[in-house]
Motif scaffolding. Structure first.
Motif, mmCIF file in Angstrom:
data_model
loop_
_atom_site.group_PDB
_atom_site.id
_atom_site.type_symbol
_atom_site.label_atom_id
_atom_site.label_comp_id
_atom_site.label_asym_id
_atom_site.label_seq_id
_atom_site.Cartn_x
_atom_site.Cartn_y
_atom_site.Cartn_z
ATOM 1 N N ASP A 1 4.421 8.054 -11.609
ATOM 2 C CA ASP A 1 4.041 8.083 -10.400
ATOM 3 C C ASP A 1 4.335 6.669 -10.059
ATOM 4 N N ASP A 2 4.632 5.749 -10.979
ATOM 5 C CA ASP A 2 4.812 4.284 -10.296
ATOM 6 C C ASP A 2 5.608 3.708 -9.723
ATOM 7 N N ASP A 3 6.971 4.185 -8.623
ATOM 8 C CA ASP A 3 8.121 3.669 -8.491
ATOM 9 C C ASP A 3 7.441 2.274 -8.287
ATOM 10 N N TRP A 4 8.266 1.511 -7.542
ATOM 11 C CA TRP A 4 8.633 -0.399 -7.392
ATOM 12 C C TRP A 4 9.474 -0.208 -6.972
ATOM 13 N N LEU A 5 9.744 -1.780 -6.888
ATOM 14 C CA LEU A 5 10.739 -1.605 -5.543
ATOM 15 C C LEU A 5 11.538 -3.234 -5.215
ATOM 16 N N LEU A 6 12.758 -2.953 -5.322
ATOM 17 C CA LEU A 6 13.679 -4.066 -6.262
ATOM 18 C C LEU A 6 14.339 -4.469 -4.954
ATOM 19 N N ALA A 7 14.259 -5.504 -4.343
ATOM 20 C CA ALA A 7 16.093 -6.942 -3.816
ATOM 21 C C ALA A 7 16.176 -7.391 -3.653
ATOM 22 N N LYS A 8 16.948 -8.262 -3.914
ATOM 23 C CA LYS A 8 17.253 -9.196 -3.780
ATOM 24 C C LYS A 8 17.857 -10.010 -2.155
ATOM 25 N N THR A 9 17.580 -11.389 -2.743
ATOM 26 C CA THR A 9 18.148 -12.086 -1.657
ATOM 27 C C THR A 9 19.214 -12.957 -1.493
ATOM 28 N N PHE B 1 5.063 -3.848 -5.768
ATOM 29 C CA PHE B 1 4.203 -3.119 -6.618
ATOM 30 C C PHE B 1 2.950 -2.875 -5.031
ATOM 31 N N LYS B 2 2.867 -0.769 -5.651
ATOM 32 C CA LYS B 2 1.951 -0.899 -5.249
ATOM 33 C C LYS B 2 0.653 -0.860 -6.318
ATOM 34 N N GLN B 3 -0.229 -1.694 -4.903
ATOM 35 C CA GLN B 3 -1.346 -2.370 -5.788
ATOM 36 C C GLN B 3 -2.354 -2.699 -4.340
ATOM 37 N N ASP B 4 -3.814 -2.942 -4.685
ATOM 38 C CA ASP B 4 -4.780 -3.548 -3.163
ATOM 39 C C ASP B 4 -4.150 -4.630 -2.584
ATOM 40 N N SER B 5 -4.294 -4.721 -2.066
ATOM 41 C CA SER B 5 -3.364 -6.144 -1.025
ATOM 42 C C SER B 5 -4.560 -7.102 -0.185
ATOM 43 N N ARG B 6 -4.558 -7.905 -0.414
ATOM 44 C CA ARG B 6 -5.417 -8.710 0.706
ATOM 45 C C ARG B 6 -5.074 -10.210 0.343
ATOM 46 N N SER C 1 0.427 -1.360 0.667
ATOM 47 C CA SER C 1 0.308 0.048 -0.054
ATOM 48 C C SER C 1 0.850 1.079 0.234
ATOM 49 N N ASP C 2 2.584 0.842 0.234
ATOM 50 C CA ASP C 2 2.927 2.657 0.580
ATOM 51 C C ASP C 2 4.046 2.424 -0.285
ATOM 52 N N VAL C 3 5.232 2.773 -1.014
ATOM 53 C CA VAL C 3 6.520 1.899 -1.370
ATOM 54 C C VAL C 3 7.203 2.685 -0.653
ATOM 55 N N ASP C 4 7.045 3.919 0.080
ATOM 56 C CA ASP C 4 8.315 4.529 0.900
ATOM 57 C C ASP C 4 8.442 3.867 2.640
ATOM 58 N N ARG C 5 7.127 3.557 3.065
ATOM 59 C CA ARG C 5 7.022 2.527 3.829
ATOM 60 C C ARG C 5 7.363 1.167 4.021
ATOM 61 N N THR C 6 7.483 0.501 3.033
ATOM 62 C CA THR C 6 8.165 -0.940 2.780
ATOM 63 C C THR C 6 9.148 -0.529 2.537
ATOM 64 N N GLU C 7 10.280 0.014 1.700
ATOM 65 C CA GLU C 7 11.331 0.412 0.979
ATOM 66 C C GLU C 7 11.885 1.184 2.448
#
Length: 129
Positions: free
Chosen positions: A41-49, A58-63, A15-21
């Motif tokens: 205004d559709d930033d998304w995040l990438l992290a690698k294990t 991705f910012k999108q409705d989550s359920r 729901s929130d890119v900044d908070r997740t980052e």
């Protein structure tokens, strides 16, 4: 059908890119990259294990049931063939083949309605057979 596929990514809808980052970078200590496909205004995040599995946000409705999603990589392409074959077997297609960053993706549902995603690079053919 997926015997040659590796898990390439795990996709989270957030729901929130900044908070997740902040959480994944500052709390979990992962190297998080902020990505933008087209400068919108559709930033998304990438992290690698450590074993190179990508975590995508991705910012999108989550359920419950639609996130996180395991993403199988299709190393030889053929996403259209794969979706058609799964459809003929009666598998529920949640999201038809759609553009994704750098390629194509589609989602199906397992018998318990868990979503499974597949992804192929846009440098590979969407149809093989």
């Amino acid at each position: 059908m997926f015997t040659k596929s590796k898990i390439g990514a795990i996709c989270y809808y957030i729901s929130d890119v900044d908070r997740t980052e902040v959480f994944y970078r500052d709390v979990l200590g992962l190297h998080v990259q902020r990505m933008s496909e087209d400068g919108e205004d559709d930033d998304w995040l990438l992290a690698k294990t450590a074993n190179e599995i990508e975590l995508l946000f991705f910012k999108q409705d989550s359920r419950p049931g639609n996130s996180p999603i395991i993403v199988f990589d299709l190393p030889e392409g053929g996403i259209d063939d794969t979706i058609n074959a799964l459809s003929e077997k009666g598998v529920t297609i949640v999201t038809p083949v759609s553009h994704a960053p750098g390629g194509w993706s589609a989602e199906i549902a397992d018998p318990d309605n868990h979503q499974i995603s597949m992804y192929q690079s846009d440098t590979l053919p969407r149809k093989i057979g």
